[in-house]
Design an enzyme around this catalytic site. Structure first.
Site, mmCIF file in Angstrom:
data_model
loop_
_atom_site.group_PDB
_atom_site.id
_atom_site.type_symbol
_atom_site.label_atom_id
_atom_site.label_comp_id
_atom_site.label_asym_id
_atom_site.label_seq_id
_atom_site.Cartn_x
_atom_site.Cartn_y
_atom_site.Cartn_z
ATOM 1 N N ARG A 1 -10.727 -28.872 39.154
ATOM 2 C CA ARG A 1 -11.112 -28.902 40.573
ATOM 3 C C ARG A 1 -10.166 -28.036 41.416
ATOM 4 N NH1 ARG A 1 -14.573 -31.225 38.187
ATOM 5 N NH2 ARG A 1 -15.834 -32.995 38.890
ATOM 6 N N SER B 1 -17.474 -37.297 44.120
ATOM 7 C CA SER B 1 -16.177 -37.939 43.881
ATOM 8 C C SER B 1 -15.268 -37.693 45.069
ATOM 9 C CB SER B 1 -15.503 -37.345 42.643
ATOM 10 O OG SER B 1 -16.313 -37.509 41.521
ATOM 11 N N GLU C 1 -10.199 -35.364 46.551
ATOM 12 C CA GLU C 1 -10.890 -34.151 46.105
ATOM 13 C C GLU C 1 -11.609 -33.517 47.293
ATOM 14 O OE1 GLU C 1 -14.601 -32.688 44.284
ATOM 15 O OE2 GLU C 1 -14.027 -34.260 42.850
HETATM 16 N N1 EPU Z 1 -15.551 -45.890 35.725
HETATM 17 C C1 EPU Z 1 -15.399 -47.208 36.065
HETATM 18 N N2 EPU Z 1 -15.927 -47.631 37.250
HETATM 19 C C2 EPU Z 1 -16.587 -46.798 38.087
HETATM 20 C C3 EPU Z 1 -16.738 -45.446 37.732
HETATM 21 C C4 EPU Z 1 -16.203 -45.018 36.551
HETATM 22 O O1 EPU Z 1 -14.831 -48.006 35.334
HETATM 23 O O2 EPU Z 1 -17.042 -47.286 39.126
HETATM 24 C C5 EPU Z 1 -15.052 -45.447 34.412
HETATM 25 C C6 EPU Z 1 -16.226 -45.259 33.445
HETATM 26 O O3 EPU Z 1 -16.492 -46.429 32.767
HETATM 27 C C7 EPU Z 1 -15.719 -44.190 32.523
HETATM 28 C C8 EPU Z 1 -14.827 -43.354 33.413
HETATM 29 O O4 EPU Z 1 -14.489 -44.156 34.534
HETATM 30 O O5 EPU Z 1 -14.934 -44.736 31.506
HETATM 31 C C9 EPU Z 1 -15.446 -42.041 33.819
HETATM 32 O O6 EPU Z 1 -16.576 -42.241 34.642
HETATM 33 P P1 EPU Z 1 -17.703 -41.122 34.869
HETATM 34 O O7 EPU Z 1 -18.210 -40.623 33.571
HETATM 35 O O8 EPU Z 1 -18.686 -41.645 35.842
HETATM 36 O O9 EPU Z 1 -16.928 -39.883 35.480
HETATM 37 P P2 EPU Z 1 -15.750 -39.787 36.555
HETATM 38 O O10 EPU Z 1 -14.483 -39.460 35.874
HETATM 39 O O11 EPU Z 1 -15.770 -40.946 37.474
HETATM 40 C C10 EPU Z 1 -16.020 -37.181 36.808
HETATM 41 C C11 EPU Z 1 -16.192 -36.164 37.904
HETATM 42 C C12 EPU Z 1 -17.625 -36.184 38.425
HETATM 43 C C13 EPU Z 1 -18.545 -35.851 37.271
HETATM 44 C C14 EPU Z 1 -18.328 -36.890 36.150
HETATM 45 C C15 EPU Z 1 -19.126 -36.578 34.912
HETATM 46 C C16 EPU Z 1 -14.005 -35.987 38.975
HETATM 47 C C17 EPU Z 1 -13.194 -36.302 40.169
HETATM 48 N N3 EPU Z 1 -15.256 -36.449 38.988
HETATM 49 O O12 EPU Z 1 -16.230 -38.476 37.378
HETATM 50 O O13 EPU Z 1 -17.738 -35.150 39.385
HETATM 51 O O14 EPU Z 1 -19.906 -35.863 37.687
HETATM 52 O O15 EPU Z 1 -16.930 -36.907 35.765
HETATM 53 O O16 EPU Z 1 -18.570 -35.496 34.248
HETATM 54 O O17 EPU Z 1 -13.530 -35.320 38.061
HETATM 55 C C18 EPU Z 1 -17.600 -34.691 41.716
HETATM 56 O O18 EPU Z 1 -16.602 -34.006 41.477
HETATM 57 O O19 EPU Z 1 -18.053 -34.808 42.898
HETATM 58 C C19 EPU Z 1 -18.253 -35.418 40.641
HETATM 59 C C20 EPU Z 1 -19.258 -36.267 40.859
#
Ligand code: EPU
Length: 338
Positions: A163, A238, A334
């Site tokens: 990012r 995010s 972010e």
């Molecule tokens: N998780 C939780 N609770 C929640 C959300 C997530 O426990 O409410 C845990 C999930 O269980 C999982 C982990 O966190 O183990 C990762 O969750 P998820 O796959 O939803 O991805 P994320 O890390 O929360 C990142 C990006 C997203 C992108 C997704 C999928 C960042 C800041 N965000 O989110 O990007 O869509 O991975 O690759 O890196 C964005 O930047 O606007 C965005 C949506």
């Protein structure tokens, strides 16, 4: 040539749907028009807006707001296995992804349904489901605001990180990206299906040998199930970055929270999902007046209608303080707070 308008509401220009006013506003539809606008307004403060999908407005903008709205997608160069495609900065990102898929060009299917425009995608090196913009980026054209010259940035010059890019650091406020060139695959597409949720989704779609179009469908289904549609509920995706912490700190955390998920970064550092920390802290689905944390994804702050940017900002500070207190982790935003 579009004209400069006064006192324009930016509500429809930011996906958070926050009401704030621009002192002056112009929508430009070509890079020539952008250069003319810059030339004629050299003493004005400038504020550039693309898809408005990564900002939280907390005040009116006392500047000339330039809305980048130039359109166009074309094939620049074809080789046996790959193609260079040029898209203008004002193109909607997801429409560009769909256009590429219609042409059977691969590489950005995992980035389906990300809000925002093509021109702002490199600034924060958008990423999802195991793919980042940098993996398909070839180069971009940007106008140097001081000299009004067109300059090209190649992959290396953009200094992409998680990012992050040169446009958030030393080049910040100095350039306006007007178009981006992508290197996409024409055949033998390299599929990225390792991200857990994708494998599961493809299975439930009964797809054994996925095409790039199948992967896009799977990503769209996952995103629609977790992430609020900004057209219905205002949000900027995010709100925080996933924090990277030392392995030593992580080991201590794991003692107290054995179930904490993590992603390897290096032999010294590890990435922890901020969404998990925020959920664990009890904020998931929490709603105040007209804003809160989304019920399906704790990393997303939402505006249920007419929320105030300052309220959402203050709420984000409360989340940061709570995460610091509970886990001793600094959450970094972010989203750009304006
Ligand atoms: N998780 C939780 N609770 C929640 C959300 C997530 O426990 O409410 C845990 C999930 O269980 C999982 C982990 O966190 O183990 C990762 O969750 P998820 O796959 O939803 O991805 P994320 O890390 O929360 C990142 C990006 C997203 C992108 C997704 C999928 C960042 C800041 N965000 O989110 O990007 O869509 O991975 O690759 O890196 C964005 O930047 O606007 C965005 C949506």
């Amino acid at each position: 040539m579009n004209r400069i308008e006064k006192n324009i509401s930016l509500k429809q220009y930011n996906t958070f749907g926050i009401e704030a006013f621009a002192n002056e506003f112009i929508s430009i539809s070509s890079s020539d028009e952008l250069i003319d606008t810059l030339k004629n307004n050299q003493n004005s403060n400038l504020f550039v807006i693309g898809g408005g999908s990564n900002m939280l407005l907390t005040k009116n903008i006392d500047a000339l707001v330039i809305h980048i709205n130039n359109k166009g997608k074309e094939i620049k160069k074809e080789e046996d296995n790959s193609v260079i495609v040029k898209a203008q900065a004002g193109e909607n990102w997801h429409e560009f992804v769909l256009w590429s898929l219609n042409n059977d060009f691969g590489g950005i299917e995992n980035l389906s349904l990300i809000p925002g425009n093509v021109g702002t995608a490199p600034i924060q090196n958008i990423g999802a489901y195991g793919v980042e913009l940098k993996d398909v980026f070839h180069s971009c054209e940007a106008i140097n605001i001081k000299t009004l010259e067109r300059e090209n940035f190649n992959l290396e010059q953009c200094k992409f990180g998680y990012r992050n890019s040169i446009f958030k650091n030393e080049a910040k406020g100095k350039y306006i990206i007007t178009s981006v060139n992508f290197k996409l695959s024409k055949n033998n597409h390299q599929l990225h299906t390792n991200y857990g949720a994708i494998t599961q989704e493809l299975k439930s779609m009964n797809v054994e040998k996925p095409t790039i179009q199948d992967i896009s469908k799977a990503v769209i289904a996952i995103r629609e199930s977790k992430l609020p549609d900004p057209k219905k509920i205002g949000n900027s995706g995010s709100f925080f970055k996933n924090p990277v912490i030392s392995i030593t700190d992580f080991k201590m955390l794991k003692k107290n929270f054995p179930e904490i998920p993590s992603y390897n970064v290096s032999d010294k550092e590890i990435k922890v999902p901020a969404g998990w920390l925020i959920e664990k802290a009890g904020f998931k689905g929490k709603t105040f007046k007209n804003y809160g944390v989304h019920k399906n994804q704790a990393l997303v702050l939402v505006n249920y209608g007419n929320a105030n940017g300052i309220d959402i900002y203050n709420f984000s500070v409360l989340i940061q303080k709570t995460i610091k207190r509970l886990f001793n982790i600094d959450l970094e935003r972010e989203v750009n707070v304006i």
